[in-house]
Structures are given as structure tokens and as C-alpha cells.
Design an enzyme around this catalytic site. Sequence first.
Site, PDB file in Angstrom:
ATOM      1  N   ASP A   1      -8.910  -3.054  -6.778  1.00 34.36           N
ATOM      2  CA  ASP A   1      -8.279  -2.750  -5.491  1.00 34.36           C
ATOM      3  C   ASP A   1      -9.333  -2.249  -4.504  1.00 34.36           C
ATOM      4  O   ASP A   1      -9.889  -1.165  -4.649  1.00 34.36           O
ATOM      5  CB  ASP A   1      -7.189  -1.699  -5.691  1.00 34.36           C
ATOM      6  CG  ASP A   1      -6.385  -1.446  -4.428  1.00 34.36           C
ATOM      7  OD1 ASP A   1      -6.993  -0.996  -3.435  1.00 34.36           O
ATOM      8  OD2 ASP A   1      -5.164  -1.667  -4.440  1.00 34.36           O
TER       9      ASP A   1
ATOM     10  N   SER B   1       0.824  -1.204   0.000  1.00 33.15           N
ATOM     11  CA  SER B   1       0.000   0.000   0.000  1.00 33.15           C
ATOM     12  C   SER B   1       0.865   1.265   0.000  1.00 33.15           C
ATOM     13  O   SER B   1       1.614   1.488  -0.941  1.00 33.15           O
ATOM     14  CB  SER B   1      -0.981  -0.027   1.175  1.00 33.15           C
ATOM     15  OG  SER B   1      -1.980   0.948   1.017  1.00 33.15           O
TER      16      SER B   1
ATOM     17  N   HIS C   1      -6.693  -5.819  -1.078  1.00 33.78           N
ATOM     18  CA  HIS C   1      -5.680  -4.765  -1.029  1.00 33.78           C
ATOM     19  C   HIS C   1      -4.506  -5.297  -0.223  1.00 33.78           C
ATOM     20  O   HIS C   1      -4.618  -5.500   0.985  1.00 33.78           O
ATOM     21  CB  HIS C   1      -6.255  -3.513  -0.371  1.00 33.78           C
ATOM     22  CG  HIS C   1      -5.340  -2.331  -0.370  1.00 33.78           C
ATOM     23  ND1 HIS C   1      -4.976  -1.669  -1.523  1.00 33.78           N
ATOM     24  CD2 HIS C   1      -4.712  -1.687   0.640  1.00 33.78           C
ATOM     25  CE1 HIS C   1      -4.173  -0.652  -1.220  1.00 33.78           C
ATOM     26  NE2 HIS C   1      -3.994  -0.666   0.097  1.00 33.78           N
TER      27      HIS C   1
END
Length: 375
Positions: free
Chosen positions: A270, A174, A315
Site C-alpha cells: 500500500d 482509504s 492506494h
Amino acid sequence: MANGGAYLSCFAFVCALALLGVDGDFVNITYVASAVAKGAVCLDGSPPAYHLARGFGSGVNSWLVHFEGGGWCSNVTTCLQRKRTRLGSSKQMAKQIAFSGILSNTPDYNPDFYNWNKVKVRYCDGSSFTGDVEKVDPATKLHYRGGRVWQAVMEDLLAKGMNNADNALISGCSAGGLTSILHCDRFRDLFPVDTKVKCLSDAGFFINEKDIAGVEYIAAFFNGVATTHGSAKNLPFACTSRLSPGMCFFPQNEVKQIQTPLFILNAAYDSWQVRNILVPGFADPHEFRDDFLKALKEQGTPSTRGLFINSCFVHCQSETQETWFSSGSPMLETKTIADAVGDWFYDRNPFQKIDCPYPCDSTCHNRIYDDPSEA
């Protein structure tokens, strides 16, 4: 928008320690105390930190440096909130964390990187390690020094043997995946020319997408991050020479110029971006997929590029065992993520695969975030 800003500031990736997996190995924290004298500190002025599991056997001279994610703060208010958490202070960090997935030291769980030196760099600056503001406001005592933290941690690792690396891989999840893109070539520059150096970004390909109302909210947010943290000097010059610093937080404006081999691991749906950038509850994930793939394809596909783009609602997929490498892991053309990344790193086989649209992929580990605070 105020709430969206808070979500962006505090929660950009799924990496709760409890989710790291029951098979994880616990690794102690290391504080970089020497960094304080250089002004390389967390938001609250505490020293930066990382966790290091030493390599062994054939992996003793190979290094994996993995950057923690956790969003960004874009103004004084959100940075003050962050300063009181583990994402702004090493004083609040757990003394041990579990290593699993790409950080596992077991060959059955991590066949290509299990015996490498593995580092997880903790995230406490809120700028994807790009900030550098000299002045500290005595009222807030906020330190915007992410760029200095990156440099200090790298220097500490080089002194602990990384300078002798035969293989080196920077990765992250991330906001940490964005770090591995923004610092990819800078990481390459740390090593001699004959060291094999590559970069892996997991869920770090954030796109400049308008929200459901047609507002370019995420662009304005990243502009706030760049301005607050003084990020311009630590963003790739190939981008800042053409665009404003805030726009250089978007990989679609970076990747073409990156010289070091890069692997992009991302879900085309995502879940964090769909639920938090486009506006929770109203986003069309298929429209997001189309825009994501368009931004990705504009970067070209050089032979050194790796791609694992699956059609899952998720994610981050490299840190948890179930998605990295297990009997039920996500797959593209019979390869798990671990297999694909390993083949690419060692030049056994190239891997550039983009999944068919949802719901064709039965190997997905989908996770929908109705509560943005889970992201």
C-alpha cells in the site's frame, strides 16, 4: 512527526476528482439540510452531503453506498486546517462529481453494479464517521459529529428508498474504506434479515506499524483522533470492550468480530501506508508486505470473506476505471477487481487471493508518491 501528522490529517487517499476518469458520469450534490437540527454536521457546522445516481432496470432495488476518503484530523490545529477545505465543510465541495469505476452506470465499465442506486457520501468530519462531541468550543466553532453524520445520511437514504433494498453494499476508499469496516455490522442492522448486505473495504486495512525509528506513531495518531472526536461510542463494542478506542481504528483489531460478509481489497505494498506511516523515503516495502499479510492472516479466512490482495504500489483501486475494470486492469488469476467483487457479492464464486511478491505481477498500475501531499 509534525509534518507526518499534517499529511495523515489531510491526505489519506488518492481520489482527486480529475483522476476519476474521462468516462465518468457527473452527479449532482445533495445536502442533508434536515441533519443540522440533529447536530449532524461537518466540522464547520455545515450540513453533510452526498451524490446519488438513481438505479434503473433490475438494479432499482439495489444500493451501493460508497464513502469518500481523505485522512483524519487528530487535534484542534489540524481540524481547524481541515475545516476550511472540502474535507471539513460542505460549502467547499464541488456541486458535481464524476462517477466511474465501481460507481459507473455503464455495463461495459461496471458489469455487476452499473444499474444500482449508487451513492457517494462526502467526507467532512475527519474521524471516519465516528465522532460525537456535544459541546462546541465557541472559540474554534469545531463540530466533532461524524457519527451523527453517518446516522443522518443513512436515515435520509432509507427514506429515499434504501429501506426497500434487496441488495446493499457499503464500500469506501482509504479513510472511507476504514469507514466501511467500522460501520459494517451497523449497516447490516439497517435492513431486514432477508436483504443481502455486504461490505467492501478498498485500501482501508491500516496496520499498526512502527515507523523507521521504532516509534508507534500511527497508534498515537489514532489515539488523538479518538480522543478529539469522542469516537469511543461509535466504534465497535467488541473492540472497545477490550482495547483503547484509538486501537479500534486498526482493522486488525476489528475484522474477526465482524459478522457481515466483508471483502478486503488492498495492495500488499500500500503506497500511502509505506510512504507516510513508515517514514517517506526510507521504508522497506517488502517488510511492510510481510507485516501487512501477517496482520491480515490473523483475521482468519471465513468462507464469506473476500480478498483481493495484489502486489502493487497503489492506494485505492475501486474508484478509477483503469484499476476497477478495463482491458488493462490489475488481475489475480485472470480476474479483475470488478469480476472478483461481483462474484463474491452474488455468491457465484468465492474469491480469496493473495498475490506473489513484487515484481511478479505485470498487471499492476503502480503509483509511487514522492510528494505525500498527493496521497
